[in-house]
Design a protein around this motif. Structure first.
Motif, PDB file in Angstrom:
ATOM      1  N   VAL A 114       0.843  -1.200   0.000  1.00 49.15           N
ATOM      2  CA  VAL A 114       0.000   0.000   0.000  1.00 49.15           C
ATOM      3  C   VAL A 114       0.881   1.253   0.000  1.00 49.15           C
ATOM      4  CG1 VAL A 114      -1.663   1.339   1.358  1.00 49.15           C
ATOM      5  CG2 VAL A 114      -1.988  -1.130   1.058  1.00 49.15           C
ATOM      6  N   GLU A 115       1.919   1.256   0.820  1.00 46.02           N
ATOM      7  CA  GLU A 115       2.822   2.409   0.897  1.00 46.02           C
ATOM      8  C   GLU A 115       3.534   2.650  -0.435  1.00 46.02           C
ATOM      9  OE1 GLU A 115       7.151   3.375   2.784  1.00 46.02           O
ATOM     10  OE2 GLU A 115       5.824   2.122   3.991  1.00 46.02           O
ATOM     11  N   ARG A 116       4.064   1.589  -1.035  1.00 51.50           N
ATOM     12  CA  ARG A 116       4.788   1.720  -2.306  1.00 51.50           C
ATOM     13  C   ARG A 116       3.863   2.207  -3.426  1.00 51.50           C
ATOM     14  NH1 ARG A 116       8.107  -4.038  -2.275  1.00 51.50           N
ATOM     15  NH2 ARG A 116       9.545  -3.528  -0.571  1.00 51.50           N
ATOM     16  N   ILE A 117       2.675   1.629  -3.501  1.00 49.80           N
ATOM     17  CA  ILE A 117       1.733   2.011  -4.558  1.00 49.80           C
ATOM     18  C   ILE A 117       1.252   3.447  -4.354  1.00 49.80           C
ATOM     19  CG2 ILE A 117      -0.531   1.502  -5.572  1.00 49.80           C
ATOM     20  CD1 ILE A 117       0.029  -1.489  -4.806  1.00 49.80           C
ATOM     21  N   THR A 118       1.009   3.833  -3.119  1.00 51.62           N
ATOM     22  CA  THR A 118       0.584   5.200  -2.804  1.00 51.62           C
ATOM     23  C   THR A 118       1.679   6.186  -3.199  1.00 51.62           C
ATOM     24  OG1 THR A 118      -0.811   4.407  -1.000  1.00 51.62           O
ATOM     25  CG2 THR A 118      -0.203   6.752  -0.964  1.00 51.62           C
TER      26      THR A 118
END
Length: 170
Positions: A114-118
């Protein structure tokens, strides 16, 4: 001469593109085939159904891979593998070449995905990425090939994969 095929699978945000680009550059004589680029070749108003499109993409992955192998290149493939691996291996067998297949299913903890995609600004991809993570991790045939990228530096992953000469599939 033995040729190598590296198939790097996994959900969005797990590091497939970074790892495959770095790996292909690290190998002596290699090409990188990005399945998403083949998929993006479909343009125009009329698009095939998803299953047909996926089948065509895999046929092209197979053709390109065999062509490069027959011309003396190792091949690195960046694409999500769901149920195509057995078929793909049979296709490679048709070349008659001595091929070592290295199969990795990259994974990361959900909060890291989630962090990387965000960070990339692709937040609409989060639900599909998390669904695909669960799907890929749940397949018993993938379990021996899971590779956790959660707390690893991409260069360390690339070096580990490049240095591993183990036959990974089946």
């Amino acid at each position: 001469m033995t040729r190598n095929v590296y198939i790097i699978s996994g959900p969005c945000g797990v590091g497939k593109s970074t790892i495959t680009k770095g790996l292909a550059c690290k190998l002596k004589k290699a090409v990188l085939i990005e399945g998403d680029l083949i998929s993006a070749m479909f343009v125009g108003e009329e698009q095939p159904a998803w299953e047909e499109k996926l089948s065509i993409v895999w046929q092209n992955l197979s053709s390109l891979t065999k062509n490069f192998l027959l011309n003396g290149y190792d091949v690195v493939i960046d694409y999500v593998v769901e149920d195509e691996l057995e078929w793909f291996c049979k296709e490679l067998d048709k070349t008659g070449l001595d091929i070592i297949l290295h199969y990795y299913v990259l994974r990361a903890d959900p909060e890291v995905l989630v962090e990387r995609i965000t960070r990339r600004g692709d937040t609409e991809m989060i639900p599909r990425s998390l669904e695909l993570l669960h799907q890929l991790e749940s397949k018993k045939e993938n379990v021996p090939h899971l590779y956790d990228t959660t707390n690893k530096n991409p260069n360390a992953i690339i070096n580990e994969i490049a240095g591993n000469t183990t036959y990974f599939y089946p």
